[in-house]
Every structure is written in C-alpha cells, then in structure tokens.
Design a protein around this motif. Structure first.
Motif, PDB file in Angstrom:
ATOM      1  N   ALA A  14       0.980  -1.351   0.107  1.00 36.89           N
ATOM      2  CA  ALA A  14       0.005  -0.114  -0.022  1.00 36.89           C
ATOM      3  C   ALA A  14       1.014   1.208  -0.005  1.00 36.89           C
ATOM      4  CB  ALA A  14      -1.034   0.119   1.218  1.00 36.89           C
ATOM      5  N   THR A  23      -2.065   5.449  -5.587  1.00 35.91           N
ATOM      6  CA  THR A  23      -3.243   5.762  -4.791  1.00 35.91           C
ATOM      7  C   THR A  23      -3.038   7.092  -4.129  1.00 35.91           C
ATOM      8  OG1 THR A  23      -2.127   4.128  -3.086  1.00 35.91           O
ATOM      9  CG2 THR A  23      -3.739   3.469  -4.563  1.00 35.91           C
ATOM     10  N   LEU A  28      -3.728   6.238   3.080  1.00 38.38           N
ATOM     11  CA  LEU A  28      -2.979   5.420   4.027  1.00 38.38           C
ATOM     12  C   LEU A  28      -3.240   5.549   5.305  1.00 38.38           C
ATOM     13  CD1 LEU A  28       0.728   5.900   2.508  1.00 38.38           C
ATOM     14  CD2 LEU A  28      -0.944   4.047   1.845  1.00 38.38           C
ATOM     15  N   SER A  32       1.360   1.430   7.117  1.00 36.06           N
ATOM     16  CA  SER A  32       1.576   1.740   5.609  1.00 36.06           C
ATOM     17  C   SER A  32       2.177   3.345   5.430  1.00 36.06           C
ATOM     18  CB  SER A  32       0.382   1.586   4.730  1.00 36.06           C
ATOM     19  OG  SER A  32      -0.643   2.284   5.025  1.00 36.06           O
TER      20      SER A  32
END
Length: 61
Positions: A14, A23, A28, A32
């Motif tokens: 991630a 992303t 988050l 992550s």
C-alpha cells in the motif's frame, strides 16, 4: 529486508502504491503511512515482493 508477515507485506504494498502515485497518500493508515514516509521505494518494493507462502498473518512478539 523481507516482510515477516502477510500484514507487513500488505502495508508495504500500500505504501509503495502511494509512493508511486497510484493511490492517494491520504488514504494510507497505520503502518503503511509510516512506511511510506520512512522507507525508500526500493526498500518498499523489496518488502512488498516477499513471497507470502509460509508467512503468518501477523507477526507475534
């Protein structure tokens, strides 16, 4: 440094995704988020690419 658990590997994946811009960094959470800030892209890539077979879901102790 290979991932020690599936959860650690997922968090690294991630963070790597956010680092590359796939992303949003604001999406988050937890580990992550701190990984994205403190680790280089190559470190994240190495941790995220660790084989999952035989890894526990979470590292205990």
């Amino acid at each position: 440094m290979p991932a020690r658990s599936k959860a650690q590997q997922k968090a690294a994946g991630a963070a790597l995704s956010a680092n590359r811009g796939d992303t949003k960094k604001t999406e988050l959470k937890g580990a992550s988020r701190s990984m994205e800030k403190s680790m280089s892209e190559s470190q994240l890539e190495e941790m995220a690419s660790t084989p999952r077979k035989g890894k526990p879901e979470h590292k205990s102790g």
